[in-house]
Design a protein around this motif. Structure first.
Motif, PDB file in Angstrom:
ATOM      1  N   PRO A 187       0.010  -3.023  69.520  1.00 61.09           N
ATOM      2  CA  PRO A 187      -0.889  -3.860  70.320  1.00 61.09           C
ATOM      3  C   PRO A 187      -1.756  -4.784  69.472  1.00 61.09           C
ATOM      4  O   PRO A 187      -2.020  -5.930  69.875  1.00 61.09           O
ATOM      5  N   ASP A 188      -2.182  -4.324  68.299  1.00 63.49           N
ATOM      6  CA  ASP A 188      -2.986  -5.178  67.421  1.00 63.49           C
ATOM      7  C   ASP A 188      -2.186  -6.390  66.961  1.00 63.49           C
ATOM      8  O   ASP A 188      -2.674  -7.536  66.991  1.00 63.49           O
ATOM      9  N   PHE A 189      -0.952  -6.142  66.515  1.00 58.66           N
ATOM     10  CA  PHE A 189      -0.114  -7.240  66.024  1.00 58.66           C
ATOM     11  C   PHE A 189       0.248  -8.191  67.161  1.00 58.66           C
ATOM     12  O   PHE A 189       0.222  -9.416  66.990  1.00 58.66           O
ATOM     13  N   SER A 190       0.575  -7.647  68.340  1.00 59.20           N
ATOM     14  CA  SER A 190       0.942  -8.487  69.481  1.00 59.20           C
ATOM     15  C   SER A 190      -0.209  -9.381  69.920  1.00 59.20           C
ATOM     16  O   SER A 190       0.001 -10.516  70.345  1.00 59.20           O
ATOM     17  N   GLY A 191      -1.441  -8.863  69.815  1.00 65.70           N
ATOM     18  CA  GLY A 191      -2.592  -9.639  70.243  1.00 65.70           C
ATOM     19  C   GLY A 191      -3.211 -10.496  69.166  1.00 65.70           C
ATOM     20  O   GLY A 191      -4.113 -11.291  69.454  1.00 65.70           O
ATOM     21  N   SER A 192      -2.745 -10.355  67.918  1.00 66.40           N
ATOM     22  CA  SER A 192      -3.370 -11.080  66.807  1.00 66.40           C
ATOM     23  C   SER A 192      -2.467 -12.142  66.194  1.00 66.40           C
ATOM     24  O   SER A 192      -2.955 -13.192  65.778  1.00 66.40           O
ATOM     25  N   PHE A 193      -1.169 -11.868  66.134  1.00 68.59           N
ATOM     26  CA  PHE A 193      -0.265 -12.848  65.524  1.00 68.59           C
ATOM     27  C   PHE A 193      -0.194 -14.101  66.398  1.00 68.59           C
ATOM     28  O   PHE A 193      -0.035 -13.987  67.617  1.00 68.59           O
ATOM     29  N   PRO A 194      -0.330 -15.284  65.821  1.00 71.47           N
ATOM     30  CA  PRO A 194      -0.345 -16.523  66.619  1.00 71.47           C
ATOM     31  C   PRO A 194       1.046 -16.935  67.107  1.00 71.47           C
ATOM     32  O   PRO A 194       1.602 -17.959  66.708  1.00 71.47           O
ATOM     33  N   PHE A 195       1.620 -16.116  68.017  1.00 74.65           N
ATOM     34  CA  PHE A 195       2.940 -16.430  68.562  1.00 74.65           C
ATOM     35  C   PHE A 195       2.942 -17.799  69.228  1.00 74.65           C
ATOM     36  O   PHE A 195       3.937 -18.538  69.156  1.00 74.65           O
ATOM     37  N   ASP A 196       1.842 -18.145  69.916  1.00 73.45           N
ATOM     38  CA  ASP A 196       1.793 -19.415  70.637  1.00 73.45           C
ATOM     39  C   ASP A 196       1.929 -20.597  69.688  1.00 73.45           C
ATOM     40  O   ASP A 196       2.640 -21.564  69.985  1.00 73.45           O
ATOM     41  N   ARG A 197       1.293 -20.532  68.529  1.00 72.92           N
ATOM     42  CA  ARG A 197       1.362 -21.646  67.578  1.00 72.92           C
ATOM     43  C   ARG A 197       2.740 -21.721  66.920  1.00 72.92           C
ATOM     44  O   ARG A 197       3.280 -22.805  66.704  1.00 72.92           O
ATOM     45  N   VAL A 198       3.305 -20.557  66.596  1.00 71.81           N
ATOM     46  CA  VAL A 198       4.627 -20.526  65.965  1.00 71.81           C
ATOM     47  C   VAL A 198       5.683 -21.085  66.912  1.00 71.81           C
ATOM     48  O   VAL A 198       6.505 -21.939  66.529  1.00 71.81           O
ATOM     49  N   PHE A 199       5.659 -20.635  68.187  1.00 68.89           N
ATOM     50  CA  PHE A 199       6.648 -21.100  69.144  1.00 68.89           C
ATOM     51  C   PHE A 199       6.398 -22.545  69.562  1.00 68.89           C
ATOM     52  O   PHE A 199       7.335 -23.250  69.927  1.00 68.89           O
ATOM     53  N   ALA A 200       5.145 -22.987  69.516  1.00 67.76           N
ATOM     54  CA  ALA A 200       4.856 -24.391  69.804  1.00 67.76           C
ATOM     55  C   ALA A 200       5.521 -25.291  68.762  1.00 67.76           C
ATOM     56  O   ALA A 200       6.130 -26.312  69.100  1.00 67.76           O
ATOM     57  N   LEU A 201       5.431 -24.901  67.498  1.00 63.16           N
ATOM     58  CA  LEU A 201       6.075 -25.673  66.437  1.00 63.16           C
ATOM     59  C   LEU A 201       7.593 -25.619  66.562  1.00 63.16           C
ATOM     60  O   LEU A 201       8.289 -26.614  66.323  1.00 63.16           O
ATOM     61  N   ALA A 202       8.120 -24.447  66.956  1.00 65.12           N
ATOM     62  CA  ALA A 202       9.567 -24.299  67.089  1.00 65.12           C
ATOM     63  C   ALA A 202      10.102 -25.094  68.273  1.00 65.12           C
ATOM     64  O   ALA A 202      11.151 -25.750  68.176  1.00 65.12           O
TER      65      ALA A 202
END
Length: 213
Positions: A132-147
């Protein structure tokens, strides 16, 4: 007596050979001293003043994220978010990732028994709060926005929808906020504030659900 030229050159060579050895030994000793100073603080005591100050900072940021994320997802587009706020949120993500790293070297209490073994600490964190910490902290939105920006077949509507889904993952941090509040209530010196913290937890949960709905 007098020293001839060959003896003088030989003496200089001996001095040059000895100096790096001395410098190397001095650097090695300094490095060993610094490593011992660092190792003395590992594992980190969660009850130490420094760790408690860090946890308080994380709680403030968790509270901010719990309300700012639903608001930005519901009412704001990326173009509407100021660059300064985006930079601030990048710093927040970085701090939460650092908190994950610190959790791997912080001892924990197991039914009144202090666990300081590093291997057990790592396995305990991986089994409990890491996902849960990693899921809520890693900037998935920014990574997938760039992708997704580089994918010509993705429509703008689908792009925004996917981006919002990944951004909502950060709301998992609200669960961590509730957990930190409960741990705060159990800490020594906070017993008299137990009812107050319980009321604050209930109010936070009510406002958080109302904010999402």
């Amino acid at each position: 007596g007098e020293i001839d030229f060959e003896s003088f050159v030989s003496l200089l060579c001996d001095i040059r050979k000895q100096k790096p050895t001395s410098d190397s030994a001095e650097k090695k000793s300094k490095f060993t001293h610094e490593m011992k100073f660092f190792v003395n603080f590992i594992p980190i005591d969660p009850e130490s003043s420094g760790k408690q100050a860090w946890d308080l900072l994380c709680m403030i940021l968790l509270l901010y994220c719990s309300f700012s994320i639903p608001f930005s997802v519901a009412f704001l587009n990326d173009a509407d978010i100021p660059e300064s706020l985006q930079n601030f949120e990048i710093c927040v993500d970085a701090l939460f990732m650092l908190d994950i790293a610190l959790s791997f070297i912080t001892w924990y209490d197991d039914k009144g028994y202090v666990v300081r073994d590093q291997r057990k600490i790592i396995l305990h964190y991986l089994r409990t709060w890491f996902l849960p910490d990693f899921s809520g902290s890693f900037p998935f939105d920014r990574v997938f926005a760039l992708a997704l920006e580089s994918e010509p077949g993705v429509s703008s509507t689908n792009f925004v929808r996917i981006l919002k889904i990944f951004r909502m993952l950060k709301l998992i941090r609200a669960v961590k906020f509730m957990s930190k509040l409960n741990k705060l209530k159990q800490r020594e010196g906070f017993e008299q504030f137990g009812n107050m913290i319980g009321v604050a937890s209930a109010m936070f949960l009510i406002f958080f659900i109302a904010h999402i709905v």
